[in-house]
Write a protein that holds these residues in place. Structure first.
Motif, PDB file in Angstrom:
ATOM      1  N   VAL A  16       0.902  -1.161   0.000  1.00  0.00           N
ATOM      2  CA  VAL A  16       0.000   0.000   0.000  1.00  0.00           C
ATOM      3  C   VAL A  16       0.934   1.201   0.000  1.00  0.00           C
ATOM      4  O   VAL A  16       1.770   1.345   0.889  1.00  0.00           O
ATOM      5  CB  VAL A  16      -0.918   0.034   1.247  1.00  0.00           C
ATOM      6  CG1 VAL A  16      -1.819   1.268   1.210  1.00  0.00           C
ATOM      7  CG2 VAL A  16      -1.766  -1.239   1.329  1.00  0.00           C
ATOM      8  N   LYS A  17       0.818   2.022  -1.027  1.00  0.00           N
ATOM      9  CA  LYS A  17       1.830   3.043  -1.286  1.00  0.00           C
ATOM     10  C   LYS A  17       1.662   4.304  -0.446  1.00  0.00           C
ATOM     11  O   LYS A  17       0.545   4.735  -0.155  1.00  0.00           O
ATOM     12  CB  LYS A  17       1.791   3.476  -2.764  1.00  0.00           C
ATOM     13  CG  LYS A  17       1.907   2.344  -3.771  1.00  0.00           C
ATOM     14  CD  LYS A  17       3.268   1.691  -3.754  1.00  0.00           C
ATOM     15  CE  LYS A  17       3.389   0.679  -4.887  1.00  0.00           C
ATOM     16  NZ  LYS A  17       4.645  -0.091  -4.792  1.00  0.00           N
ATOM     17  N   TYR A  18       2.815   4.889  -0.144  1.00  0.00           N
ATOM     18  CA  TYR A  18       2.915   6.229   0.437  1.00  0.00           C
ATOM     19  C   TYR A  18       3.112   7.174  -0.742  1.00  0.00           C
ATOM     20  O   TYR A  18       4.109   7.064  -1.458  1.00  0.00           O
ATOM     21  CB  TYR A  18       4.102   6.223   1.396  1.00  0.00           C
ATOM     22  CG  TYR A  18       4.893   7.505   1.527  1.00  0.00           C
ATOM     23  CD1 TYR A  18       4.277   8.712   1.879  1.00  0.00           C
ATOM     24  CD2 TYR A  18       6.272   7.489   1.351  1.00  0.00           C
ATOM     25  CE1 TYR A  18       5.032   9.876   2.021  1.00  0.00           C
ATOM     26  CE2 TYR A  18       7.025   8.642   1.499  1.00  0.00           C
ATOM     27  CZ  TYR A  18       6.402   9.839   1.832  1.00  0.00           C
ATOM     28  OH  TYR A  18       7.150  10.963   1.970  1.00  0.00           O
ATOM     29  N   ALA A  71      23.509  17.506   0.437  1.00  0.00           N
ATOM     30  CA  ALA A  71      22.716  18.486   1.188  1.00  0.00           C
ATOM     31  C   ALA A  71      21.657  17.788   2.044  1.00  0.00           C
ATOM     32  O   ALA A  71      21.389  18.174   3.185  1.00  0.00           O
ATOM     33  CB  ALA A  71      22.062  19.472   0.223  1.00  0.00           C
ATOM     34  N   ARG A  72      21.049  16.718   1.499  1.00  0.00           N
ATOM     35  CA  ARG A  72      20.020  15.978   2.259  1.00  0.00           C
ATOM     36  C   ARG A  72      20.620  15.308   3.478  1.00  0.00           C
ATOM     37  O   ARG A  72      20.019  15.270   4.545  1.00  0.00           O
ATOM     38  CB  ARG A  72      19.386  14.898   1.371  1.00  0.00           C
ATOM     39  CG  ARG A  72      18.067  15.334   0.770  1.00  0.00           C
ATOM     40  CD  ARG A  72      17.536  14.302  -0.169  1.00  0.00           C
ATOM     41  NE  ARG A  72      16.595  13.392   0.481  1.00  0.00           N
ATOM     42  CZ  ARG A  72      15.883  12.477  -0.176  1.00  0.00           C
ATOM     43  NH1 ARG A  72      16.022  12.362  -1.485  1.00  0.00           N
ATOM     44  NH2 ARG A  72      15.056  11.682   0.455  1.00  0.00           N
ATOM     45  N   VAL A  73      21.838  14.769   3.308  1.00  0.00           N
ATOM     46  CA  VAL A  73      22.500  14.099   4.431  1.00  0.00           C
ATOM     47  C   VAL A  73      22.878  15.120   5.500  1.00  0.00           C
ATOM     48  O   VAL A  73      22.676  14.894   6.697  1.00  0.00           O
ATOM     49  CB  VAL A  73      23.713  13.277   3.942  1.00  0.00           C
ATOM     50  CG1 VAL A  73      24.612  12.868   5.098  1.00  0.00           C
ATOM     51  CG2 VAL A  73      23.225  12.043   3.184  1.00  0.00           C
ATOM     52  N   ARG A 137      12.432  11.202   8.809  1.00  0.00           N
ATOM     53  CA  ARG A 137      12.784  12.600   8.534  1.00  0.00           C
ATOM     54  C   ARG A 137      13.739  12.722   7.348  1.00  0.00           C
ATOM     55  O   ARG A 137      13.839  13.762   6.729  1.00  0.00           O
ATOM     56  CB  ARG A 137      13.386  13.246   9.786  1.00  0.00           C
ATOM     57  CG  ARG A 137      12.460  13.229  10.989  1.00  0.00           C
ATOM     58  CD  ARG A 137      11.242  14.082  10.804  1.00  0.00           C
ATOM     59  NE  ARG A 137      11.577  15.494  10.777  1.00  0.00           N
ATOM     60  CZ  ARG A 137      11.600  16.298  11.840  1.00  0.00           C
ATOM     61  NH1 ARG A 137      11.270  15.818  13.026  1.00  0.00           N
ATOM     62  NH2 ARG A 137      11.924  17.566  11.723  1.00  0.00           N
ATOM     63  N   GLY A 138      14.476  11.621   7.063  1.00  0.00           N
ATOM     64  CA  GLY A 138      15.390  11.627   5.918  1.00  0.00           C
ATOM     65  C   GLY A 138      14.653  11.332   4.630  1.00  0.00           C
ATOM     66  O   GLY A 138      14.789  12.018   3.622  1.00  0.00           O
ATOM     67  N   SER A 139      13.840  10.282   4.658  1.00  0.00           N
ATOM     68  CA  SER A 139      13.016   9.896   3.525  1.00  0.00           C
ATOM     69  C   SER A 139      11.851   9.109   4.120  1.00  0.00           C
ATOM     70  O   SER A 139      12.068   8.185   4.913  1.00  0.00           O
ATOM     71  CB  SER A 139      13.820   9.018   2.560  1.00  0.00           C
ATOM     72  OG  SER A 139      13.043   8.717   1.426  1.00  0.00           O
ATOM     73  N   GLY A 140      10.635   9.483   3.741  1.00  0.00           N
ATOM     74  CA  GLY A 140       9.467   8.883   4.383  1.00  0.00           C
ATOM     75  C   GLY A 140       9.516   7.365   4.420  1.00  0.00           C
ATOM     76  O   GLY A 140       9.419   6.739   5.491  1.00  0.00           O
ATOM     77  N   ALA A 278       4.640  -1.433  -8.770  1.00  0.00           N
ATOM     78  CA  ALA A 278       5.796  -0.668  -9.245  1.00  0.00           C
ATOM     79  C   ALA A 278       5.887   0.609  -8.427  1.00  0.00           C
ATOM     80  O   ALA A 278       4.859   1.202  -8.078  1.00  0.00           O
ATOM     81  CB  ALA A 278       5.640  -0.314 -10.724  1.00  0.00           C
ATOM     82  N   ASP A 279       7.100   1.014  -8.068  1.00  0.00           N
ATOM     83  CA  ASP A 279       7.303   2.282  -7.370  1.00  0.00           C
ATOM     84  C   ASP A 279       7.547   3.394  -8.388  1.00  0.00           C
ATOM     85  O   ASP A 279       7.134   3.275  -9.526  1.00  0.00           O
ATOM     86  CB  ASP A 279       8.428   2.141  -6.340  1.00  0.00           C
ATOM     87  CG  ASP A 279       7.911   1.516  -5.041  1.00  0.00           C
ATOM     88  OD1 ASP A 279       6.684   1.433  -4.871  1.00  0.00           O
ATOM     89  OD2 ASP A 279       8.730   1.110  -4.204  1.00  0.00           O
ATOM     90  N   ALA A 280       8.254   4.441  -7.979  1.00  0.00           N
ATOM     91  CA  ALA A 280       8.404   5.604  -8.858  1.00  0.00           C
ATOM     92  C   ALA A 280       9.502   5.375  -9.884  1.00  0.00           C
ATOM     93  O   ALA A 280      10.519   6.055  -9.902  1.00  0.00           O
ATOM     94  CB  ALA A 280       8.679   6.835  -8.018  1.00  0.00           C
ATOM     95  N   GLY A 281       9.287   4.417 -10.757  1.00  0.00           N
ATOM     96  CA  GLY A 281      10.235   4.095 -11.811  1.00  0.00           C
ATOM     97  C   GLY A 281       9.610   3.022 -12.683  1.00  0.00           C
ATOM     98  O   GLY A 281       8.501   2.547 -12.401  1.00  0.00           O
TER      99      GLY A 281
HETATM  100  C1  DP6 Z   1       6.625   5.312  -4.772  1.00  0.00           C
HETATM  101  O1  DP6 Z   1      10.108   7.836   0.581  1.00  0.00           O
HETATM  102  O2  DP6 Z   1      11.352   8.200  -1.583  1.00  0.00           O
HETATM  103  O3  DP6 Z   1       8.265   4.356  -3.332  1.00  0.00           O
HETATM  104  O4  DP6 Z   1       9.624  10.866   1.616  1.00  0.00           O
HETATM  105  O5  DP6 Z   1       9.989  12.403  -0.285  1.00  0.00           O
HETATM  106  O6  DP6 Z   1      11.840  10.917   0.500  1.00  0.00           O
HETATM  107  P1  DP6 Z   1      10.335  11.095   0.335  1.00  0.00           P
HETATM  108  O7  DP6 Z   1       9.843   9.999  -0.711  1.00  0.00           O
HETATM  109  P2  DP6 Z   1      10.124   8.428  -0.780  1.00  0.00           P
HETATM  110  O8  DP6 Z   1       8.848   7.971  -1.605  1.00  0.00           O
HETATM  111  C2  DP6 Z   1       8.543   6.631  -1.839  1.00  0.00           C
HETATM  112  C3  DP6 Z   1       7.395   6.535  -2.790  1.00  0.00           C
HETATM  113  C4  DP6 Z   1       7.110   5.156  -3.325  1.00  0.00           C
HETATM  114  C5  DP6 Z   1       5.977   4.500  -2.553  1.00  0.00           C
HETATM  115  C6  DP6 Z   1       6.329   3.848  -1.235  1.00  0.00           C
HETATM  116  O9  DP6 Z   1       7.483   3.417  -1.032  1.00  0.00           O
HETATM  117  O10 DP6 Z   1       5.416   3.718  -0.401  1.00  0.00           O
END
Ligand code: DP6
Length: 335
Positions: A16-18, A71-73, A137-140, A278-281
């Motif tokens: 279930v995607k974020y 910069a993110r790190v 906080r670094g990446s959701g 599939a994720d963002a790719g």
């Molecule tokens: C499509 O966690 O990379 O993989 O929080 O902005 O760093 P930020 O984004 P990120 O997004 C992941 C999006 C996803 C769906 C998921 O993993 O749930």
């Protein structure tokens, strides 16, 4: 005082995607999400505190990194330092065994490993929940890679209540079909912003995902693999639909990705329990039962390089000094 720690974390694949934030500063998602942590493609990260007063340095796969990644790190380490009451800068050496930026979530394994190693050297709480909040906080999606096997990320309403937690689920396998290991054109972060700002379907996406998460949690509790697969496939395709509905439109799936979804559908027609995500790719991941993984991999191998993955471990410290990521060699500085 320890001045160096090494941690390893694996990517996770969301069922279930974020996709969307309610608070970009605190990295609070607009909905909860659920994922499987993989047993392949780890990131290993060594954090070494500097005693010479020099700046933060990021070395990625043996090369000194600059730009956005560095910069993110640094922003992440600033948060760690603020919490730890420390001014110490650090050298961060990270090695990825996943193609960076290919939609196989190297930012998730990266920030999960970094949060774990940094919590050790900066002496922050090291329990799973604290590390999950910090990684977020670094990446959701990194908050889910702290957790082994299957994780639900509670959306929460503030920093404290937004973290991932282990859930029980039936045994799954995934077949990763790598179609393109290049860097993606639009980052997830950017495309999420664009979705919230321009898609007429953004609210419907949030509502349907919140409902899907409830259904998915029930399917996991009941051990219903078919239901898990069906929900995951529909949720992934809805995410790609809302992404395509932005202005300007962003499209991560390629014609070859759709061919893999077709291949998965025809396997299903042949009676195999398999579903796509599939994720963002462009890469497609087939979700199946462990007993069917070899047949699914065999059937999908004509589309691209396939890798069978299973549920993997959460982020953890590595105690053996031999596991530390070696320093970049002289002359490898990125330009
Ligand atoms: C499509 O966690 O990379 O993989 O929080 O902005 O760093 P930020 O984004 P990120 O997004 C992941 C999006 C996803 C769906 C998921 O993993 O749930």
């Amino acid at each position: 005082m320890t001045i160096e720690a090494t941690a390893r974390a694996h990517p996770n694949m969301a069922l279930v995607k974020y996709w969307g934030k309610r608070d970009e500063q605190l990295m609070l998602p607009s909905t909860g999400s659920l994922s499987m942590t993989l047993d392949e493609f780890p990131t290993t990260t060594t954090v070494r505190l500097r005693t010479d007063g020099g700046p933060d340095v990021l070395e990625l796969n043996g090369v000194v990194a600059g730009g956005d990644a560095a910069a993110r790190v640094t922003r992440f380490l600033d948060l760690v330092r603020e919490r730890a009451g420390s001014e110490a800068r650090a050298i961060v050496r990270s090695r990825n065994e996943v193609p960076t930026g290919a939609g196989l979530a190297s930012s998730a394994s990266g920030f999960a490993a970094l949060a774990t190693a940094a919590s050790a050297v900066y002496e922050l709480p090291q329990d799973t929940t604290s590390r999950s909040r910090l990684a977020r906080r670094g990446s959701g999606s990194a908050c889910r890679s702290i957790i082994d096997r299957m994780a639900v990320w509670h959306a929460g309403t503030d920093d404290e209540s937004s973290y991932a937690e282990r859930i029980d689920a039936p045994e799954l396998a995934m077949v990763v079909v790598v179609l393109d290991s290049g860097r993606k054109k639009v980052s997830s972060r950017e495309a999420m912003r664009l979705t919230a700002a321009t898609s007429p379907f953004a609210a419907a996406w949030r509502e349907s995902t919140a409902r899907t998460l409830e259904d998915m949690l029930a399917a996991c509790r009941e051990g219903d693999v078919t239901r898990i697969g069906e929900l995951a496939e529909v949720n992934a395709l809805r995410m790609h639909a809302v992404i395509q509905s932005t202005s300007p439109s962003v499209r991560y799936l390629s014609g070859r990705s759709l061919d893999v979804f077709d291949g998965i559908e025809s396997l299903r027609a042949d009676g195999i329990g398999v579903w796509g995500t599939a994720d963002a790719g462009p890469n497609v991941v087939a979700i199946t039962r462990p007993a069917d993984a070899a047949a699914v991999a065999e059937a999908l191998t004509s589309h691209g390089e396939v890798r069978v993955v299973r549920p993997g471990p959460g982020a953890r410290l590595l105690e053996d000094p031999a596991d530390a990521v070696p320093a970049a060699t002289a002359g490898s500085e990125a330009r």
